[in-house]
Design a protein around this motif. Structure first.
Motif, PDB file in Angstrom:
ATOM      1  N   LEU A 240       8.504  18.097 -76.382  1.00  0.00           N
ATOM      2  CA  LEU A 240       9.954  17.927 -76.283  1.00  0.00           C
ATOM      3  C   LEU A 240      10.433  18.042 -74.845  1.00  0.00           C
ATOM      4  CD1 LEU A 240      12.602  17.507 -77.794  1.00  0.00           C
ATOM      5  CD2 LEU A 240      12.754  19.993 -78.117  1.00  0.00           C
ATOM      6  N   TRP A 241       9.807  18.901 -74.076  1.00  0.00           N
ATOM      7  CA  TRP A 241      10.205  19.052 -72.677  1.00  0.00           C
ATOM      8  C   TRP A 241      10.041  17.748 -71.905  1.00  0.00           C
ATOM      9  CZ3 TRP A 241       6.710  17.999 -68.847  1.00  0.00           C
ATOM     10  CH2 TRP A 241       5.355  17.924 -69.238  1.00  0.00           C
ATOM     11  N   LEU A 242       8.989  16.982 -72.251  1.00  0.00           N
ATOM     12  CA  LEU A 242       8.749  15.718 -71.578  1.00  0.00           C
ATOM     13  C   LEU A 242       9.818  14.686 -71.959  1.00  0.00           C
ATOM     14  CD1 LEU A 242       6.984  13.870 -69.829  1.00  0.00           C
ATOM     15  CD2 LEU A 242       5.591  13.411 -71.866  1.00  0.00           C
ATOM     16  N   VAL A 243      10.170  14.659 -73.252  1.00  0.00           N
ATOM     17  CA  VAL A 243      11.198  13.718 -73.712  1.00  0.00           C
ATOM     18  C   VAL A 243      12.529  14.002 -73.029  1.00  0.00           C
ATOM     19  CG1 VAL A 243      12.470  12.893 -75.726  1.00  0.00           C
ATOM     20  CG2 VAL A 243      10.041  13.430 -75.930  1.00  0.00           C
ATOM     21  N   LEU A 244      12.916  15.284 -72.979  1.00  0.00           N
ATOM     22  CA  LEU A 244      14.185  15.658 -72.345  1.00  0.00           C
ATOM     23  C   LEU A 244      14.153  15.392 -70.840  1.00  0.00           C
ATOM     24  CD1 LEU A 244      14.977  18.995 -74.224  1.00  0.00           C
ATOM     25  CD2 LEU A 244      15.882  16.706 -74.661  1.00  0.00           C
ATOM     26  N   LEU A 245      13.017  15.644 -70.221  1.00  0.00           N
ATOM     27  CA  LEU A 245      12.901  15.405 -68.781  1.00  0.00           C
ATOM     28  C   LEU A 245      13.075  13.927 -68.444  1.00  0.00           C
ATOM     29  CD1 LEU A 245      12.234  16.381 -65.913  1.00  0.00           C
ATOM     30  CD2 LEU A 245       9.814  16.077 -66.467  1.00  0.00           C
ATOM     31  N   MET A 246      12.437  13.047 -69.219  1.00  0.00           N
ATOM     32  CA  MET A 246      12.554  11.618 -68.958  1.00  0.00           C
ATOM     33  C   MET A 246      13.979  11.137 -69.208  1.00  0.00           C
ATOM     34  SD  MET A 246       9.684  10.813 -67.800  1.00  0.00           S
ATOM     35  CE  MET A 246      10.127   9.092 -67.644  1.00  0.00           C
ATOM     36  N   ALA A 247      14.653  11.689 -70.236  1.00  0.00           N
ATOM     37  CA  ALA A 247      16.040  11.293 -70.510  1.00  0.00           C
ATOM     38  C   ALA A 247      16.954  11.714 -69.374  1.00  0.00           C
ATOM     39  CB  ALA A 247      16.494  11.908 -71.836  1.00  0.00           C
ATOM     40  N   VAL A 248      16.779  12.934 -68.882  1.00  0.00           N
ATOM     41  CA  VAL A 248      17.622  13.424 -67.782  1.00  0.00           C
ATOM     42  C   VAL A 248      17.372  12.617 -66.514  1.00  0.00           C
ATOM     43  CG1 VAL A 248      18.052  15.391 -66.265  1.00  0.00           C
ATOM     44  CG2 VAL A 248      17.865  15.740 -68.721  1.00  0.00           C
ATOM     45  N   LEU A 249      16.115  12.334 -66.216  1.00  0.00           N
ATOM     46  CA  LEU A 249      15.800  11.562 -65.020  1.00  0.00           C
ATOM     47  C   LEU A 249      16.377  10.152 -65.086  1.00  0.00           C
ATOM     48  CD1 LEU A 249      12.093  12.591 -64.277  1.00  0.00           C
ATOM     49  CD2 LEU A 249      14.148  13.249 -63.013  1.00  0.00           C
ATOM     50  N   ALA A 250      16.210   9.495 -66.230  1.00  0.00           N
ATOM     51  CA  ALA A 250      16.709   8.119 -66.370  1.00  0.00           C
ATOM     52  C   ALA A 250      18.230   8.086 -66.344  1.00  0.00           C
ATOM     53  CB  ALA A 250      16.181   7.499 -67.666  1.00  0.00           C
ATOM     54  N   GLY A 251      18.874   9.009 -67.088  1.00  0.00           N
ATOM     55  CA  GLY A 251      20.330   9.051 -67.081  1.00  0.00           C
ATOM     56  C   GLY A 251      20.895   9.405 -65.720  1.00  0.00           C
ATOM     57  N   GLY A 252      20.273  10.364 -65.033  1.00  0.00           N
ATOM     58  CA  GLY A 252      20.726  10.737 -63.698  1.00  0.00           C
ATOM     59  C   GLY A 252      20.559   9.613 -62.692  1.00  0.00           C
ATOM     60  N   THR A 253      19.456   8.885 -62.802  1.00  0.00           N
ATOM     61  CA  THR A 253      19.240   7.753 -61.901  1.00  0.00           C
ATOM     62  C   THR A 253      20.288   6.663 -62.114  1.00  0.00           C
ATOM     63  OG1 THR A 253      16.856   8.183 -61.875  1.00  0.00           O
ATOM     64  CG2 THR A 253      17.585   5.994 -61.188  1.00  0.00           C
ATOM     65  N   ALA A 254      20.581   6.376 -63.387  1.00  0.00           N
ATOM     66  CA  ALA A 254      21.595   5.355 -63.688  1.00  0.00           C
ATOM     67  C   ALA A 254      22.968   5.770 -63.170  1.00  0.00           C
ATOM     68  CB  ALA A 254      21.648   5.104 -65.197  1.00  0.00           C
ATOM     69  N   ALA A 255      23.329   7.034 -63.372  1.00  0.00           N
ATOM     70  CA  ALA A 255      24.621   7.524 -62.894  1.00  0.00           C
ATOM     71  C   ALA A 255      24.690   7.492 -61.366  1.00  0.00           C
ATOM     72  CB  ALA A 255      24.871   8.933 -63.417  1.00  0.00           C
ATOM     73  N   SER A 256      23.598   7.854 -60.703  1.00  0.00           N
ATOM     74  CA  SER A 256      23.575   7.839 -59.244  1.00  0.00           C
ATOM     75  C   SER A 256      23.705   6.428 -58.690  1.00  0.00           C
ATOM     76  CB  SER A 256      22.280   8.479 -58.736  1.00  0.00           C
ATOM     77  OG  SER A 256      22.177   9.826 -59.147  1.00  0.00           O
ATOM     78  N   LEU A 257      23.037   5.475 -59.336  1.00  0.00           N
ATOM     79  CA  LEU A 257      23.151   4.087 -58.900  1.00  0.00           C
ATOM     80  C   LEU A 257      24.587   3.594 -59.003  1.00  0.00           C
ATOM     81  CD1 LEU A 257      19.936   2.475 -60.439  1.00  0.00           C
ATOM     82  CD2 LEU A 257      20.395   2.901 -58.033  1.00  0.00           C
ATOM     83  N   CYS A 258      25.244   3.924 -60.125  1.00  0.00           N
ATOM     84  CA  CYS A 258      26.641   3.505 -60.311  1.00  0.00           C
ATOM     85  C   CYS A 258      27.558   4.181 -59.302  1.00  0.00           C
ATOM     86  CB  CYS A 258      27.103   3.822 -61.730  1.00  0.00           C
ATOM     87  SG  CYS A 258      26.278   2.853 -63.018  1.00  0.00           S
ATOM     88  N   ARG A 259      27.252   5.429 -58.986  1.00  0.00           N
ATOM     89  CA  ARG A 259      28.154   6.198 -58.123  1.00  0.00           C
ATOM     90  C   ARG A 259      27.963   5.879 -56.653  1.00  0.00           C
ATOM     91  NH1 ARG A 259      31.245   8.055 -55.297  1.00  0.00           N
ATOM     92  NH2 ARG A 259      32.278  10.093 -55.270  1.00  0.00           N
ATOM     93  N   TRP A 260      26.741   5.636 -56.204  1.00  0.00           N
ATOM     94  CA  TRP A 260      26.497   5.559 -54.772  1.00  0.00           C
ATOM     95  C   TRP A 260      26.026   4.200 -54.279  1.00  0.00           C
ATOM     96  CZ3 TRP A 260      28.654   9.577 -52.668  1.00  0.00           C
ATOM     97  CH2 TRP A 260      28.660  10.805 -53.334  1.00  0.00           C
ATOM     98  N   TYR A 261      25.387   3.400 -55.135  1.00  0.00           N
ATOM     99  CA  TYR A 261      24.728   2.196 -54.630  1.00  0.00           C
ATOM    100  C   TYR A 261      25.354   0.893 -55.126  1.00  0.00           C
ATOM    101  CZ  TYR A 261      21.143   5.460 -53.104  1.00  0.00           C
ATOM    102  OH  TYR A 261      20.484   6.497 -52.492  1.00  0.00           O
ATOM    103  N   LEU A 262      25.680   0.773 -56.406  1.00  0.00           N
ATOM    104  CA  LEU A 262      26.216  -0.481 -56.931  1.00  0.00           C
ATOM    105  C   LEU A 262      27.652  -0.688 -56.456  1.00  0.00           C
ATOM    106  CD1 LEU A 262      24.867  -0.400 -60.603  1.00  0.00           C
ATOM    107  CD2 LEU A 262      23.910  -1.551 -58.607  1.00  0.00           C
TER     108      LEU A 262
END
Length: 244
Positions: free
Chosen positions: A14-36
């Motif tokens: 479960l830790w791996l599933v949650l880690l991948m979700a947080v990383l993917a969601g955080g990356t998407a949010a960062s792209l929207c906020r700072w790069y796109l």
């Protein structure tokens, strides 16, 4: 694989599933906020006015005939709205206006279903520029139709307004999509990891691996309890030493 086995695999990783979700969601949010880049849209509305030769003003013409004739002309006017001539005149004199070729990808002209109205929507990197371009395209299109046909076939009935809220990127939707993809990727990695893990954890796995019967299972001794037993054993045998 049974549902119980699936749940055990997910719970173990479960830790791996949650880690991948947080990383993917955080990356998407960062792209929207700072790069796109943020894009804004503004829309102008025009009314299509059929000419006298289309049956609109004749005695035998009906409202349905007028509406059908107007809707047939919308397709022509929509294509004309995206022509280089109209876009070049509409963007002329505007600060930071894109070239007609680049602008053609950000202009959308479409008919309002069941009416003789059409909309011209323009996307730009600032709300003011989007408003100015939408109004410019609408006005230029109206004057071009009048010049070509000799009739006032288009009339601007609603000018474009400045919209402060960007239409892209859509941070909430993009972040949610990133979270969902992260969960899926985490689940896939969990099952792959589990399939490559050859550790024996249960009694039936030992029986299957060794092809022999099981006499019993030795329970795991908690760490605190094991430490207490070792201390008691040393206390009961103070003379015992450990040879090096």
């Amino acid at each position: 694989m049974e549902l119980l086995e699936v749940w055990k695999t997910i719970r173990r990783r479960l830790w791996l599933v949650l880690l991948m979700a947080v990383l993917a969601g955080g990356t998407a949010a960062s792209l929207c906020r700072w790069y796109l880049p943020k894009m804004y849209a503004s829309t102008a509305t025009l009314m299509v006015i059929p000419g006298s030769d289309s049956g609109a003003g004749s005695g035998g013409g009906t409202y349905i005939d007028t509406l059908v004739a107007a809707q047939q002309m919308v397709a022509t006017y929509a294509a004309l709205a995206e022509s280089p001539e109209v876009l070049s005149q509409a963007s002329q004199g505007l600060t930071n206006a894109p070239s007609p070729t680049a602008l053609s990808h950000d202009v959308t002209a479409a008919a309002e279903s069941g009416t003789n109205l059409m909309t011209v929507t323009v996307r730009a990197n600032s709300p003011l520029l989007a408003q100015e371009l939408a109004n410019g395209v609408a006005q230029t299109l109206s004057s071009t139709v009048a010049r070509v046909t000799g009739q006032s076939g288009l009339k601007v009935v609603a000018s474009a307004k400045e919209q402060e809220k960007p239409v892209s990127p859509r941070t909430l939707r993009t972040t949610a999509t990133g979270l969902a993809l992260g969960l899926i990727l985490g689940l896939l990695m969990s099952f792959i990891w589990n399939s490559l893990d050859d550790a024996i954890r249960r009694e039936e796995e030992i029986v299957g691996a060794l092809s022999c019967a099981s006499l019993g299972v030795i329970s795991r001794i908690p760490e605190a309890q094991g430490t207490a037993k070792r201390v008691a054993s040393h206390a009961a045998n103070p003379q015992r030493s450990v040879s090096s």
